[in-house]
Design an enzyme around this catalytic site. Structure first.
Site, PDB file in Angstrom:
ATOM      1  N   ARG A   1       0.802  -1.216   0.000  1.00 46.78           N
ATOM      2  CA  ARG A   1       0.000   0.000   0.000  1.00 46.78           C
ATOM      3  C   ARG A   1       0.843   1.278   0.000  1.00 46.78           C
ATOM      4  NH1 ARG A   1      -2.232  -4.166   2.369  1.00 46.78           N
ATOM      5  NH2 ARG A   1      -4.473  -4.530   2.104  1.00 46.78           N
TER       6      ARG A   1
ATOM      7  N   HIS B   1      -1.005  -2.481  -4.555  1.00 48.37           N
ATOM      8  CA  HIS B   1      -0.462  -3.400  -5.564  1.00 48.37           C
ATOM      9  C   HIS B   1      -0.452  -2.808  -6.969  1.00 48.37           C
ATOM     10  CE1 HIS B   1      -0.017  -6.301  -2.528  1.00 48.37           C
ATOM     11  NE2 HIS B   1      -1.195  -6.902  -2.595  1.00 48.37           N
TER      12      HIS B   1
ATOM     13  N   HIS C   1       2.590 -12.935  -5.557  1.00 45.08           N
ATOM     14  CA  HIS C   1       1.497 -13.024  -4.593  1.00 45.08           C
ATOM     15  C   HIS C   1       0.876 -14.425  -4.556  1.00 45.08           C
ATOM     16  CE1 HIS C   1      -1.877 -11.716  -2.150  1.00 45.08           C
ATOM     17  NE2 HIS C   1      -1.427 -10.475  -2.135  1.00 45.08           N
TER      18      HIS C   1
ATOM     19  N   ASP D   1      -1.982  -9.710   8.072  1.00 42.50           N
ATOM     20  CA  ASP D   1      -1.708  -9.028   6.806  1.00 42.50           C
ATOM     21  C   ASP D   1      -0.699  -7.937   7.142  1.00 42.50           C
ATOM     22  OD1 ASP D   1      -1.662  -8.157   4.229  1.00 42.50           O
ATOM     23  OD2 ASP D   1      -3.764  -7.556   4.127  1.00 42.50           O
TER      24      ASP D   1
ATOM     25  N   GLU E   1       4.975 -12.708   0.907  1.00 41.11           N
ATOM     26  CA  GLU E   1       5.336 -11.778  -0.155  1.00 41.11           C
ATOM     27  C   GLU E   1       6.614 -11.026   0.214  1.00 41.11           C
ATOM     28  OE1 GLU E   1       1.711  -9.371  -0.957  1.00 41.11           O
ATOM     29  OE2 GLU E   1       0.850 -10.809   0.463  1.00 41.11           O
TER      30      GLU E   1
END
Length: 324
Positions: free
Chosen positions: A78, A103, A173, A230, A288
């Site tokens: 982000r 992304h 991803h 996350d 990631e």
């Protein structure tokens, strides 16, 4: 080896490349640079696909939000308020994760068809992202190479050059499920990260990296993944010229292991609570490798700036194995 995988509504063909070596079979799409599948054996020699994906192109077109297996850019993760300053100019991006950019915007690298050419034990994908694409400055020429080594490990190597100052942060991803199906929260995970970046409700970093000690972000000793992640973990090794192993995922039931080595300073652990459609929340774990979220707005974070005359390079290796 390549084959026709499908055709977009405008007639553009999408091809699938199959890489096979040392008992590992990986399939990569020219659409989005997607890792469609990774088939590896368990401790008893039984082979299953350990990457979440779809059998046909329509599955990816109809389910773009989770970025299944995709090559993500220009900026993975982000950017706060969908803008960032560079050399006195503020660039406005697509707020596709309102109010932020996520992304690479509404049509990032994951939704583009790449030129694909064969290389030894792999495939090389290339495309030129024009100046202003999704709001990013500079024309960016990108090459991403997927290869299998003699052990069957998947190497992903990224390169990019620009004709004007810009920011770049690329990743893959893929969602891994080493059992092949079911909830992945019971997998065991180890990550060599003593700090993480605390975030606000929009998953934007709120300040300096914090110590993981005594928190649920401490994976320095292997333990069950669980759920509700996350978050970016700050790797102890920092930025390196060559990939250094920093993580291992293990499925006790099958014995399969996944090691992660990278040149990057961070890894986004995402336990996929938002999956829908044919997959249930928590069916995969994304690891990631990348620079930190919102780095273009945080000069104290490792820089994601790329200038003309310099080459962006990043590399990650996903190694597959088994334990008795």
């Amino acid at each position: 080896m390549s084959e026709l995988f499908g055709t977009l509504s405008d007639g553009t063909e999408v091809h699938r490349w199959t890489l096979e070596r040392a008992g590992t079979r990986v399939r990569v799409l020219s659409y989005g640079g997607i890792v469609q599948s990774a088939e590896v054996p368990d401790r008893d020699g039984r082979t299953v696909d350990v990457v979440l994906g779809f059998a046909g192109l329509d599955g990816y077109l109809e389910n773009p939000g989770p970025y299944f297996g995709a090559l993500v850019g220009r900026y993975a993760n982000r950017i706060a308020h969908a803008r960032f300053p560079l050399d006195g100019v503020t660039y406005a991006l697509e707020p596709n994760n309102a109010p932020n950019s996520l992304h690479g915007g509404a049509r990032g690298f994951d939704k583009r068809v790449w030129e694909a050419t064969a290389v030894e034990h792999g495939v090389r994908l290339t495309r030129v992202s024009p100046h202003g694409e999704e709001g990013f400055p500079g024309q960016l020429a990108v090459a991403v190479t997927y290869t299998l080594d003699e052990s069957g490990a998947l190497h992903i190597s990224y390169e990019a050059v620009t004709d004007a100052p810009t920011v770049v942060n690329l990743t893959n991803h893929s969602y891994f499920n080493l059992a092949g199906s079911g909830h992945a929260g019971g997998h065991e995970l180890r990550i060599a990260a003593s700090r993480y970046t605390p975030v606000d409700g929009d998953l934007i970093p709120t300040g300096d990296p914090a110590d993981v000690s005594g928190t649920r972000f401490d994976f320095r000793a292997a333990r069950k993944v669980g759920s509700g992640y996350d978050h970016n973990l700050v790797l102890d090794k920092g930025v390196t010229e060559t990939p250094v192993e920093i993580a291992e995922l293990y499925d006790p039931a099958s014995g399969r292991t996944l090691t992660v080595a990278t040149t990057e300073p961070g890894i986004q652990l995402y336990t996929a609570e938002h999956l829908t459609g044919p997959f249930a929340p928590g069916d995969g774990v994304a690891l990631e490798t990348q620079h930190f979220p919102d780095s273009p707005n945080r000069p104290d974070f490792p820089s994601t700036r790329l200038d003309p005359g310099r080459t962006y390079r990043s590399a990650t290796v996903y190694g597959f194995g088994v334990r008795d």
